[in-house]
Design a protein around this motif. Structure first.
Motif, PDB file in Angstrom:
ATOM      1  N   UNK A   1     -37.271 110.537 106.392  1.00 60.56           N
ATOM      2  CA  UNK A   1     -37.185 109.421 105.455  1.00 60.56           C
ATOM      3  C   UNK A   1     -38.279 108.428 105.814  1.00 60.56           C
ATOM      4  N   UNK A   2     -39.134 108.134 104.844  1.00 63.03           N
ATOM      5  CA  UNK A   2     -40.181 107.121 105.030  1.00 63.03           C
ATOM      6  C   UNK A   2     -39.625 105.779 104.578  1.00 63.03           C
ATOM      7  N   UNK A   3     -39.893 104.736 105.343  1.00 64.65           N
ATOM      8  CA  UNK A   3     -39.488 103.397 104.939  1.00 64.65           C
ATOM      9  C   UNK A   3     -40.330 103.000 103.722  1.00 64.65           C
ATOM     10  N   UNK A   4     -39.697 102.416 102.715  1.00 68.89           N
ATOM     11  CA  UNK A   4     -40.378 102.002 101.491  1.00 68.89           C
ATOM     12  C   UNK A   4     -40.815 100.552 101.631  1.00 68.89           C
ATOM     13  N   UNK A   5     -42.066 100.271 101.311  1.00 68.85           N
ATOM     14  CA  UNK A   5     -42.552  98.881 101.313  1.00 68.85           C
ATOM     15  C   UNK A   5     -42.003  98.205 100.055  1.00 68.85           C
ATOM     16  N   UNK A   6     -41.207  97.159 100.232  1.00 67.84           N
ATOM     17  CA  UNK A   6     -40.569  96.485  99.113  1.00 67.84           C
ATOM     18  C   UNK A   6     -40.331  95.020  99.452  1.00 67.84           C
ATOM     19  N   UNK A   7     -40.175  94.215  98.413  1.00 65.27           N
ATOM     20  CA  UNK A   7     -39.801  92.814  98.603  1.00 65.27           C
ATOM     21  C   UNK A   7     -38.290  92.615  98.487  1.00 65.27           C
ATOM     22  N   UNK A   8     -37.566  93.706  98.189  1.00 71.87           N
ATOM     23  CA  UNK A   8     -36.105  93.620  98.107  1.00 71.87           C
ATOM     24  C   UNK A   8     -35.549  93.343  99.499  1.00 71.87           C
ATOM     25  N   UNK A   9     -34.471  92.585  99.527  1.00 70.03           N
ATOM     26  CA  UNK A   9     -33.816  92.259 100.796  1.00 70.03           C
ATOM     27  C   UNK A   9     -32.707  93.271 101.041  1.00 70.03           C
ATOM     28  N   UNK A  10     -32.709  93.869 102.209  1.00 67.69           N
ATOM     29  CA  UNK A  10     -31.634  94.775 102.592  1.00 67.69           C
ATOM     30  C   UNK A  10     -30.514  93.940 103.197  1.00 67.69           C
ATOM     31  N   UNK A  11     -29.409  93.834 102.483  1.00 66.26           N
ATOM     32  CA  UNK A  11     -28.247  93.060 102.927  1.00 66.26           C
ATOM     33  C   UNK A  11     -27.220  94.046 103.468  1.00 66.26           C
ATOM     34  N   UNK A  12     -26.950  94.044 104.760  1.00 63.74           N
ATOM     35  CA  UNK A  12     -26.027  95.022 105.327  1.00 63.74           C
ATOM     36  C   UNK A  12     -24.598  94.913 104.781  1.00 63.74           C
ATOM     37  N   UNK A  13     -24.249  93.775 104.201  1.00 65.56           N
ATOM     38  CA  UNK A  13     -22.903  93.621 103.620  1.00 65.56           C
ATOM     39  C   UNK A  13     -22.837  94.137 102.181  1.00 65.56           C
ATOM     40  N   UNK A  14     -23.981  94.310 101.586  1.00 66.49           N
ATOM     41  CA  UNK A  14     -24.076  94.847 100.229  1.00 66.49           C
ATOM     42  C   UNK A  14     -25.430  95.547 100.112  1.00 66.49           C
ATOM     43  N   UNK A  15     -25.567  96.711 100.741  1.00 62.40           N
ATOM     44  CA  UNK A  15     -26.880  97.312 100.895  1.00 62.40           C
ATOM     45  C   UNK A  15     -27.504  97.881  99.614  1.00 62.40           C
TER      46      UNK A  15
ATOM     47  N   UNK B   1     -32.295 104.461  98.187  1.00 62.96           N
ATOM     48  CA  UNK B   1     -33.635 104.831  97.728  1.00 62.96           C
ATOM     49  C   UNK B   1     -34.526 103.614  97.457  1.00 62.96           C
ATOM     50  N   UNK B   2     -33.931 102.410  97.431  1.00 56.99           N
ATOM     51  CA  UNK B   2     -34.740 101.195  97.335  1.00 56.99           C
ATOM     52  C   UNK B   2     -35.483 100.912  98.640  1.00 56.99           C
ATOM     53  N   UNK B   3     -35.007 101.526  99.739  1.00 54.69           N
ATOM     54  CA  UNK B   3     -35.542 101.223 101.063  1.00 54.69           C
ATOM     55  C   UNK B   3     -36.088 102.445 101.812  1.00 54.69           C
ATOM     56  N   UNK B   4     -35.638 103.640 101.404  1.00 51.16           N
ATOM     57  CA  UNK B   4     -36.028 104.869 102.091  1.00 51.16           C
ATOM     58  C   UNK B   4     -36.404 105.939 101.077  1.00 51.16           C
ATOM     59  N   UNK B   5     -37.482 106.644 101.345  1.00 50.56           N
ATOM     60  CA  UNK B   5     -37.901 107.792 100.546  1.00 50.56           C
ATOM     61  C   UNK B   5     -37.625 109.031 101.399  1.00 50.56           C
ATOM     62  N   UNK B   6     -36.503 109.683 101.125  1.00 50.87           N
ATOM     63  CA  UNK B   6     -36.060 110.816 101.951  1.00 50.87           C
ATOM     64  C   UNK B   6     -36.490 112.135 101.316  1.00 50.87           C
ATOM     65  N   UNK B   7     -37.003 113.012 102.162  1.00 45.29           N
ATOM     66  CA  UNK B   7     -37.541 114.296 101.691  1.00 45.29           C
ATOM     67  C   UNK B   7     -37.246 115.410 102.694  1.00 45.29           C
ATOM     68  N   UNK B   8     -37.393 116.615 102.213  1.00 42.88           N
ATOM     69  CA  UNK B   8     -37.309 117.803 103.054  1.00 42.88           C
ATOM     70  C   UNK B   8     -38.716 118.325 103.296  1.00 42.88           C
ATOM     71  N   UNK B   9     -39.046 118.558 104.544  1.00 38.20           N
ATOM     72  CA  UNK B   9     -40.318 119.195 104.874  1.00 38.20           C
ATOM     73  C   UNK B   9     -40.150 120.707 104.863  1.00 38.20           C
ATOM     74  N   UNK B  10     -38.901 121.135 104.772  1.00 33.84           N
ATOM     75  CA  UNK B  10     -38.629 122.574 104.820  1.00 33.84           C
ATOM     76  C   UNK B  10     -38.919 123.109 106.209  1.00 33.84           C
ATOM     77  N   UNK B  11     -39.614 124.216 106.259  1.00 33.43           N
ATOM     78  CA  UNK B  11     -39.938 124.801 107.560  1.00 33.43           C
ATOM     79  C   UNK B  11     -41.428 124.683 107.855  1.00 33.43           C
ATOM     80  N   UNK B  12     -42.077 123.682 107.243  1.00 34.15           N
ATOM     81  CA  UNK B  12     -43.513 123.581 107.442  1.00 34.15           C
ATOM     82  C   UNK B  12     -43.906 122.303 108.189  1.00 34.15           C
ATOM     83  N   UNK B  13     -44.401 121.278 107.497  1.00 34.76           N
ATOM     84  CA  UNK B  13     -44.934 120.102 108.181  1.00 34.76           C
ATOM     85  C   UNK B  13     -44.810 118.880 107.278  1.00 34.76           C
ATOM     86  N   UNK B  14     -45.089 117.726 107.857  1.00 33.18           N
ATOM     87  CA  UNK B  14     -45.278 116.494 107.101  1.00 33.18           C
ATOM     88  C   UNK B  14     -46.260 115.629 107.873  1.00 33.18           C
TER      89      UNK B  14
END
Length: 177
Positions: A41-55, A59-72
């Motif tokens: 998961x790559x951290x997303x550059x954003x101006x949104x505030x991550x509020x732990x009480x109401x997160x 996907x507003x904060x993380x771009x999660x992907x599968x590399x499979x069996x190769x590389x990234x």
């Protein structure tokens, strides 16, 4: 006391320490070399505030992907969450200290200090910070070194938190799973 390769092998044979899959070359002089898993998961550059009480939406904060069996590719100065291929289970009298293998540290990649609590079970999720230049990481390569430390007495409260049993990259616990 830091456990040696012989100590680690004894604990594995006794069923006290569990590592799956276990390959002979991951048991090292003073710990385990853990391999890189296939998701990130790559951290997303954003101006949104991550509020732990109401997160909100992860996907507003993380771009999660599968590399499979190769590389990234770890881009310069970018933050990522990666996971280990190995699923581990520590006994209540062993804790772990996670370090980047020196070969990878020499590329400029960085990981913050990470402690694996006594009694933890699961794949490890680790934050990685990019270097001055892009670095290609291959799934299955030995990437982290886990130094195992025997505690003087077993923990009276071994780890039993929300990350126990995790597989793949696990985002912060305040996101609902």
């Amino acid at each position: 006391m830091i456990l040696s390769d012989r100590d680690i092998e004894i604990l594995i044979k006794a069923g006290e320490l569990w590592v799956e899959p276990l390959e002979a070359d991951i048991i090292r002089e003073n710990g385990l070399d853990l391999r890189l898993g296939g998701a990130y998961c790559a951290f997303v550059h954003t101006d949104k505030v991550l509020d732990p009480r109401s997160p909100g939406n992860p996907s507003d904060f993380y771009d999660c992907r599968e590399a499979g069996d190769s590389f990234f590719i770890v881009e310069p100065h970018k933050h990522y969450l990666l996971h280990t291929l190995e699923y581990i289970r520590l006994p209540p009298y062993v804790a772990g200290l996670v370090n980047l293998r020196s070969t990878w540290a020499r590329t400029g990649i960085y990981i913050p200090s990470t402690v694996v609590d006594a009694g933890f079970e699961g794949q490890l999720t680790i934050e990685v910070i990019g270097s001055e230049f892009p670095v290609k990481l291959y799934v299955g390569d030995r990437f982290l070194h886990l130094v195992l430390v025997k505690m003087e007495t077993p923990s009276s409260k071994p780890y039993s938190g929300k990350y126990k049993g995790q597989r793949g990259v696990r985002l912060p616990q305040f996101f609902t799973y």
